[in-house]
Design an enzyme around this catalytic site. Structure first.
Site, PDB file in Angstrom:
ATOM      1  N   GLU A   1       0.819  -1.218   0.000  1.00 25.19           N
ATOM      2  CA  GLU A   1       0.000   0.000   0.000  1.00 25.19           C
ATOM      3  C   GLU A   1       0.853   1.270   0.000  1.00 25.19           C
ATOM      4  O   GLU A   1       0.480   2.287   0.593  1.00 25.19           O
ATOM      5  CB  GLU A   1      -0.950  -0.003   1.202  1.00 25.19           C
ATOM      6  CG  GLU A   1      -1.888  -1.205   1.232  1.00 25.19           C
ATOM      7  CD  GLU A   1      -2.701  -1.299   2.519  1.00 25.19           C
ATOM      8  OE1 GLU A   1      -2.686  -0.333   3.310  1.00 25.19           O
ATOM      9  OE2 GLU A   1      -3.350  -2.334   2.742  1.00 25.19           O
TER      10      GLU A   1
ATOM     11  N   GLU B   1      -5.525  -8.287   0.358  1.00 24.99           N
ATOM     12  CA  GLU B   1      -6.259  -8.047   1.602  1.00 24.99           C
ATOM     13  C   GLU B   1      -7.666  -7.598   1.228  1.00 24.99           C
ATOM     14  O   GLU B   1      -7.844  -6.849   0.268  1.00 24.99           O
ATOM     15  CB  GLU B   1      -5.629  -6.937   2.453  1.00 24.99           C
ATOM     16  CG  GLU B   1      -4.313  -7.260   3.106  1.00 24.99           C
ATOM     17  CD  GLU B   1      -3.778  -6.063   3.903  1.00 24.99           C
ATOM     18  OE1 GLU B   1      -4.593  -5.241   4.386  1.00 24.99           O
ATOM     19  OE2 GLU B   1      -2.549  -5.945   4.023  1.00 24.99           O
TER      20      GLU B   1
END
Length: 558
Positions: free
Chosen positions: A310, A403
């Site tokens: 991320e 995720e």
């Protein structure tokens, strides 16, 4: 002569015109406008007009004649600066961006999006707004054109086990999805799923978050133990690293800002100065984690490795200073782990964020691309995200839901053919709370034939590509010396009529030979087990082979 030329033009002009129109166009000025969107004159636009979005929305009624895969394009301009907006079709959304440009340009929004025949509602809605839209276009393409996957890992000379795991992922990509779960303590969420559904996920998320910090309450080898244990059961260990402040000034991985006043101010830009304390601190941490990963390599355990996740979100220190230092850190980590420490057991996963093309480390450093999506209660297939990513990476990288908060309903995945490699809900409430994922949905997901769970996994260390298996080789005689073990079992060894065969891998073909090497029975299988009739064969000794590598098995027909 003139008449001949005229006739030729009449024949060719329609053909030339048809080359210009490769798909179905829907003019923006004919769409439903709301919220301040308005029609404007545009001499260079296809219909002589366009729509100035302002802060409004444009809704297109789209009708497709046939089910299939479609590339979707938008032609627009962004005269007032770089703009991000939202494309929506049938409730699925995707953000897209245009760089400042007064000229109209065509942007491919998604590649090979599965759509049914009939009516579809398409909307362009405001994120930032303020683009001028000429049209959207749907181009039907072959589904077989979706993927051009890399067949080998980016790591030179990967371990046999890493190659086998990657081959397993390749074989199932687009055909099935692998169930995963993130853990906080050893196997906690996997155990919870076992207790409540009777089934365990195939992939286990593990974090190096606490490793290398000298915590008295934590054993740094815990991730190694868990990965080894899970792999020994033919599960897939997926390791990540919430990398805490390398300077040890804090124990944080979040960037210091107004919402995180206790976050770290660690300066990743020092990656450009090998003599700096920050560079040396990053290098020391990389070396420490590499040492742990090397223990797994020495124990023949491959790893899905997802570091620096991320990044473009900016909330972690490794993404706080933009794309250049992040890419330098990724390249340093890859070089240090692969070339300096000799790690060959890693499958490298990059975690994408929206509009992060400038952050991507490069195809030579990434095997798989993941996406972390947290949309509470949204069990859609995230099909537009999938198609967008598949387009951005040219269909060359497998894609995964690395995720999720709420995972996709399996029926939506199958319907939309969103070919995510695996899905992994985060631990705690994201796994256990019905706000995100109900127990009934878990049971539906784990029990579906499209979803791979731990009990369905093959012996990973010996896995071979199923589309590259060989035809059974013909033995030259009974007394051939068998140097390999058989990759299957066949029983009973004294057969009256029916022989049963079981294997850890799928069997595509079974062949039975007599002692002179003559083929006397052949049967297609396509499963891990089969029964073969030996009825009608004369009593005696026979050799049984499959398409898998390995020795034949001898049986006696009574």
């Amino acid at each position: 002569m003139i008449q001949t030329f005229t006739k030729l033009c009449l024949i060719l002009l329609p053909l030339l015109f048809s080359l210009e129109v490769s798909g179905q166009k829907y003019e923006a000025e004919n769409a439903t406008l709301s919220g301040g969107a308005s029609k404007i004159a545009c001499s260079g636009c296809s219909g002589g007009s366009a729509v100035a979005q302002g802060e409004g929305s444009i809704t297109f009624p789209v009708t497709l004649a046939a089910e299939g895969f479609y590339n979707i394009y938008i032609r627009a301009a962004a005269p007032n600066g770089d703009k991000i907006n939202r494309f929506e079709i049938n409730g699925n959304t995707l953000d897209f961006s245009f760089k400042q440009n007064k000229q109209y340009t065509t942007l491919q929004l998604v590649r090979a999006q599965k759509l049914a025949a009939g009516q579809h509602q398409v909307k362009i809605t405001k994120s930032w707004g303020w683009i001028d839209i000429d049209y959207i276009e749907f181009e039907k393409v072959a589904g077989s054109d979706r993927f051009d996957l890399n067949q080998t890992l980016v790591t030179p000379n990967p371990t046999q086990e890493a190659t086998a795991l990657y081959n397993f992922l390749l074989d199932n990509y687009g055909d099935k999805i692998i169930a995963g779960a993130m853990t906080l303590e050893s196997f906690d969420e996997a155990n919870w799923l076992k207790e409540n559904t009777g089934i365990e996920p195939a992939l286990l998320g593990i974090d190096f978050m606490h490793s290398g910090r000298n915590y008295t309450w934590y054993n740094d080898k815990t991730p190694i133990h868990d990965a080894k244990t899970w792999y020994s059961r033919n599960g897939i260990p997926a390791l990540m690293w919430h990398w805490r402040d390398p300077s040890r000034q804090t124990e944080e991985f979040y960037t210091r800002n107004s919402s995180k006043p206790n976050g770290t101010a660690f300066d990743i830009t020092k990656i450009a100065d090998p003599n700096s304390a920050e560079y040396q601190a990053m290098l020391a941490d990389i070396d420490y984690i590499a040492g742990l990963l090397k223990e797994l390599q020495e124990q023949n355990v491959p790893v899905i490795w997802r570091p620096l996740h991320e990044a473009a979100g900016g909330w972690f220190w490794w993404g706080a200073k933009g794309p250049a230092p992040l890419k330098a850190l990724w390249h340093l980590m890859y070089d240090r782990m692969v070339n300096h420490h000799g790690l060959r057991n890693l499958i490298w996963v990059w975690t994408r964020e929206p509009n992060d093309d400038a952050w991507y480390p490069g195809d030579a450093y990434v095997d798989i691309v993941g996406r972390d999506i947290y949309k509470d209660g949204d069990h859609g297939s995230q099909t537009l995200e999938f198609s967008d990513m598949n387009n951005r990476y040219g269909g060359k990288k497998m894609l995964t839901l690395s995720e999720v908060g709420s995972f996709p309903d399996v029926e939506n995945l199958v319907r939309d053919e969103a070919a995510w490699s695996w899905f992994m809900p985060w631990y705690g409430a994201y796994t256990r709370d019905s706000k995100y994922n109900s127990l009934d949905l878990w049971k539906k997901m784990l029990g579906h034939e499209y979803v791979i769970t731990l009990d369905e996994m093959p012996e990973l260390s010996r896995y071979e590509r199923q589309d590259q298996v060989e035809e059974p080789s013909e033995p030259t005689g009974l007394w051939d010396k068998q140097k390999e073990k058989a990759s299957f079992i066949a029983y009973p060894t004294l057969v009256e009529s029916t022989l049963t065969i079981n294997s850890i891998r799928r069997i595509d073909l079974v062949a039975v030979y007599n002692t002179q090497g003559k083929l006397v029975r052949q049967q297609k299988v396509g499963a891990n087990a089969a029964t073969v009739s030996l009825a009608g064969l004369v009593p005696g000794l026979y050799l049984v082979k499959t398409n898998q590598k390995g020795a034949a098995v001898q049986v006696v027909k009574k």
